[in-house]
Design a protein around this motif. Structure first.
Motif: not given
Length: 353
Positions: A276-296
């Motif tokens: 499997v190819s794993e392509v990661s897109v990584i940023d040093n931003g503010p992060g995603i609020p917990d309230t949005l992670q399940e419905t992202l």
């Protein structure tokens, strides 16, 4: 005879003495903890697992009470290795012998998350198709009625209103089509994922010159089978989302990392893939609020006031068309999207001279 049976078990098994020192482990335990028996023979379990007090306390109680004990989803940190989630059972064999069985849970938990994500995505797709059918039919009627009305109007000012109706109907139709994601057939051609990433990187540098975009590629990755333009769209949607989040938060020294790795014998959903190819897109931003992670990855869900909420949903749809998926881990200062795509090694055609 008993040792041979234990050596062939897929469950990690360790034998400890009364002082909780390692006396023996089977190959499955060596693989799980990434150490050899010769290296850790005689060391304490506390040292082997990085000083996790809770497991030591449990083993000591089992030893003293001479009673087996099972712990579910415990976190351990093996020596010089990543933290693991495991189920373990300790069974006293004698006053000076304890048998410790360890079953890793991380992969099973990940498979469960992936299956739930795939099921949610399929449900969303069915709902979106039903919504598109119910919305596009009346939109077509409204558009046709506005065009007929325009023919009977002599006043240019009134015709301007019918133009607005037609334009807004077309905008809504395009929005509904976007919710459904890509609707053309995949080409299934050899795709170099690094060429895809370089195209995305060039576009982002042109759009956001202030963002540092670095590369960490595995050059040994073979081509995958798929549609290059759709893969560019999927990676670009994810990367643009990351860059916009950093810009909105005015992140100091915004940095984006594009990374590729190969994962062997990897399970996506319910299917196991050799590579499997794993392509990661990584940023040093503010992060995603917990309230949005399940419905992202739901359509129309966005953390930005001006966002459409379709970019990540479309990217996930494209990955599903390639039998892959997107995962996300986020905390303030580090957000990582992983695009996981099964690799089919494409052999060169044989020449017939």
């Amino acid at each position: 005879m008993h040792q041979r049976l234990l050596e062939h078990l897929t469950t990690a098994v360790l034998l400890l003495d009364g002082e909780l020192r390692v006396r023996w482990m089977n190959p499955a335990a060596e693989a799980l903890l990434a150490v050899s028996l010769s290296r850790v023979y005689g060391i304490s379990l506390d040292t082997l697992l990085g000083g996790v007090d809770s497991i030591d306390e449990v083993l000591a109680k089992a030893r003293d009470a001479f009673h087996p004990y099972t712990q579910r989803e415990a976190r351990i940190t093996p020596l010089n290795s990543e933290p693991l989630t495991v189920d373990y059972t300790v069974t006293p064999l004698s006053d000076d012998e304890l048998l410790l069985e360890v079953e890793p849970r991380d992969r099973l938990m990940q498979i469960s998350r992936e299956e739930a994500l795939t099921t949610r995505q399929e449900t969303i797709k069915i709902l979106a198709r039903g919504l598109a059918h119910e919305v596009k039919n009346p939109l077509g009627g409204i558009r046709g009625a506005a065009q007929l009305l325009e023919r009977d109007l002599d006043d240019p000012a009134l015709r301007e209103y019918t133009h607005i109706i037609v334009e807004e109907v077309d905008r809504l139709r395009d929005l509904v089509d976007s919710m459904l994601g890509p609707n053309r057939v995949l080409k299934h051609e050899p795709v170099n994922i690094h060429r895809v990433l370089e195209r995305v990187r060039a576009l982002l540098i042109a759009e956001h010159p202030s963002v540092v975009i670095s590369r960490d590629y595995d050059p040994s990755l073979p081509d995958l089978s798929g549609d290059e333009s759709q893969m560019i769209q999927a990676v670009l949607n994810v990367a643009r989302n990351a860059v916009q989040a950093m810009n909105d938060a005015q992140t100091p020294e915004p940095t984006l990392i594009l990374r590729t790795r190969a994962r062997r014998q990897f399970t996506l959903g319910a299917e196991r893939h050799r590579l499997v190819s794993e392509v990661s897109v990584i940023d040093n931003g503010p992060g995603i609020p917990d309230t949005l992670q399940e419905t992202l990855f739901y359509p129309m869900v966005s953390g930005r006031a001006e966002g459409s909420g379709l970019g990540l949903s479309i990217a996930q749809s494209i990955l599903h068309q390639h039998q892959g998926l997107i995962e996300c881990d986020s905390r303030p200062g580090h957000t990582e999207f992983r695009l996981l795509i099964p690799l089919v090694i494409i052999l060169p055609e044989k020449r017939h001279d």
